[in-house]
Scaffold this active site. Structure first.
Site, mmCIF file in Angstrom:
data_model
loop_
_atom_site.group_PDB
_atom_site.id
_atom_site.type_symbol
_atom_site.label_atom_id
_atom_site.label_comp_id
_atom_site.label_asym_id
_atom_site.label_seq_id
_atom_site.Cartn_x
_atom_site.Cartn_y
_atom_site.Cartn_z
ATOM 1 N N GLY A 94 -28.308 18.324 -12.239
ATOM 2 C CA GLY A 94 -28.281 18.327 -10.915
ATOM 3 C C GLY A 94 -27.868 19.521 -10.131
ATOM 4 N N SER A 95 -26.765 20.214 -10.608
ATOM 5 C CA SER A 95 -26.469 21.389 -10.140
ATOM 6 C C SER A 95 -27.415 22.463 -9.859
ATOM 7 C CB SER A 95 -25.103 21.804 -10.641
ATOM 8 O OG SER A 95 -24.039 20.965 -10.331
ATOM 9 N N ASN B 84 -21.163 10.520 -3.920
ATOM 10 C CA ASN B 84 -20.468 10.334 -5.294
ATOM 11 C C ASN B 84 -19.248 9.829 -5.138
ATOM 12 O OD1 ASN B 84 -20.260 12.972 -4.146
ATOM 13 N ND2 ASN B 84 -19.047 13.704 -5.974
ATOM 14 N N GLN C 190 -26.678 10.303 -7.466
ATOM 15 C CA GLN C 190 -25.928 9.105 -7.579
ATOM 16 C C GLN C 190 -26.856 7.750 -7.364
ATOM 17 O OE1 GLN C 190 -22.891 8.572 -8.826
ATOM 18 N NE2 GLN C 190 -22.244 10.838 -9.261
ATOM 19 N N ALA D 152 -29.996 13.337 -15.768
ATOM 20 C CA ALA D 152 -29.939 12.284 -16.755
ATOM 21 C C ALA D 152 -28.708 11.723 -17.051
ATOM 22 C CB ALA D 152 -30.808 12.758 -18.047
ATOM 23 N N HIS D 153 -27.781 12.434 -16.944
ATOM 24 C CA HIS D 153 -26.603 11.664 -17.474
ATOM 25 C C HIS D 153 -25.830 10.635 -16.532
ATOM 26 C CE1 HIS D 153 -23.170 14.127 -15.344
ATOM 27 N NE2 HIS D 153 -23.930 14.750 -14.917
ATOM 28 N N THR E 240 -37.420 28.049 -22.632
ATOM 29 C CA THR E 240 -37.911 26.997 -23.728
ATOM 30 C C THR E 240 -37.487 25.548 -23.379
ATOM 31 O OG1 THR E 240 -38.162 28.543 -25.588
ATOM 32 C CG2 THR E 240 -38.201 26.484 -26.021
ATOM 33 N N CYS F 129 -16.424 17.176 -11.041
ATOM 34 C CA CYS F 129 -16.605 18.482 -10.793
ATOM 35 C C CYS F 129 -15.470 19.129 -10.218
ATOM 36 C CB CYS F 129 -17.748 18.895 -10.048
ATOM 37 S SG CYS F 129 -19.406 18.016 -10.822
#
Length: 393
Positions: free
Chosen positions: A71-72, A151, A179, A200-201, A237, A325
């Site tokens: 996201g960052s 968040n 979020q 994703a997390h 990659t 964070c």
């Protein structure tokens, strides 16, 4: 000792179905997607399938989805990429005071490099004022970046209205939806979103993989240079296994969205109701449908949040006082200060966020163990002692 995880806004576990989908791409299906043999074509097809799942979830085209490291990175790319690609048209960006630091610090960086940024105030529940947004727009404005859902306090912004304003004024609209995805419906076409970040997390997928949605036809500078991956827009990659995991995770999230939101809302309201019975407690952020389903942020006067967290940890409860964070910072949450809380009240706030692994028993356990923790900490607090001396018991 019993462990109760109440920090799903910080991160989620990887679901077994997601991990099973990922595993072959660590060992058997490891070909570089940029090569020209069958082993590589297999991984290339897997990436295409994941891209398709994400596009379906957001209601966009597959060629509008770009994979990032999280996201960052997506926030950085969206804001810097638009700023530098369109600096000939203007140098003004609009955001809010309650954004994630990935947005705020990016805007601060751009301010040091010739751009102007307007940071919109929010009300006591964390909402921006649409009229103030309109008034802030100038002929130099090129981008508005407002997060979909907060968040820390769970505020869901009026994204469709913001998107409409930006479309009518021909300004790009970016939203950090990290979020929101998996908790509430997100349709980029209906909401007039130009760029969108997700990770994703936060939706039971792996860490270190995210997406930037870029509406077709938008000119944007690259953030990472090198090879021609991601159709020449993001070198490096591909993280195949994680991309596959994200594709699976977002599919599961959308498939179970209504059921998930209903259950999280019930657990959230049960938790909030139970904790607000504690004297001198208050809910930070809005109530009802304007709040993320699994988010509860409660302030407790006369004590500090860090002490609450340590005591909860001793009881096996994982929670936070704000964004993960910035957990190393001793400063109060910028979000809580922005909604008007004084420093001492902002310091005494607790964020509890729920997810698929949360049960009613977990909620009831927190409701049981937290009140004596609050009372014990208050008994040691000079602020509480001063309060009692004033006869305001």
């Amino acid at each position: 000792m019993k462990t109760v995880y109440m920090d799903y806004a910080a991160t989620t576990y990887v679901k077994p179905e997601v991990l099973n989908e990922m595993m072959p791409y660590f060992t058997e299906k490891f070909g570089n997607p940029s090569s020209f043999y069958d082993l590589s074509r297999e991984t290339s097809r897997a990436i295409d399938e994941a891209r398709g799942n994400i596009a379906k979830a957001l209601n966009c085209e597959t060629n509008e989805i770009y994979f990032t490291g999280g996201g960052s990175e997506s926030d950085n790319w969206a804001i810097k990429g638009i700023a530098y690609a369109h600096k000939n048209k203007g140098n003004h960006i609009i955001t809010s005071k309650v954004e994630h630091h990935a947005v705020l610090h990016t805007c601060e960086y751009l301010e040091k490099n010739g751009f102007e940024v307007t940071y919109l105030d929010v009300d006591e529940d964390g909402f921006i004022n649409l009229k103030e947004l309109e008034n802030a727009i100038t002929d130099k404005t090129i981008l508005v970046s407002i997060m979909f859902a907060n968040n820390e306090i769970g505020t869901i912004q009026p994204i469709k209205e913001i998107g409409t304003i930006c479309r009518e004024r021909k300004i790009f609209f970016h939203t950090d939806a990290v979020q929101a995805i998996g908790n509430i419906p997100v349709d980029v076409k209906e909401l007039n979103i130009s760029l969108l970040s997700l990770a994703a997390h936060k939706i039971y997928g792996p860490k270190g993989i995210g997406v930037l949605y870029i509406k077709r036809g938008i000119k944007i500078d690259n953030l990472i240079h090198g090879g021609g991956q991601e159709r020449g827009r993001r070198a490096g990659t591909e993280n195949i296994a994680s991309i596959v995991g994200l594709g699976k995770a977002i599919g599961l999230a959308v498939e179970n969205l209504d059921e998930h939101a209903k259950r999280m809302t019930e657990l959230r309201d049960r938790l909030i109701k139970g904790l607000l019975t504690i004297p001198y407690s208050n809910l930070n952020g809005p109530e009802g449908e304007q709040r993320l389903p699994g988010n509860a942020n409660i302030g407790f006067e006369f004590i500090e949040g860090e002490s609450i967290l340590l005591s909860l940890d001793f009881e096996g409860v994982c929670a936070s006082s704000g964004s993960a964070c910035t957990s190393g910072s001793l400063d109060p949450s910028h979000v809580l200060l922005a909604i008007g809380l004084p420093h001492e009240r902002a310091h005494g706030s607790l964020r509890l966020t729920m997810g698929d692994g949360t049960t009613e028993e977990d909620v009831d356990y927190v409701i049981e163990v937290l009140p004596p923790i609050i009372q014990r900490l208050r008994n040691m607090s000079p602020l509480w002692e001063d309060h009692l001396k004033k006869g305001e018991k």
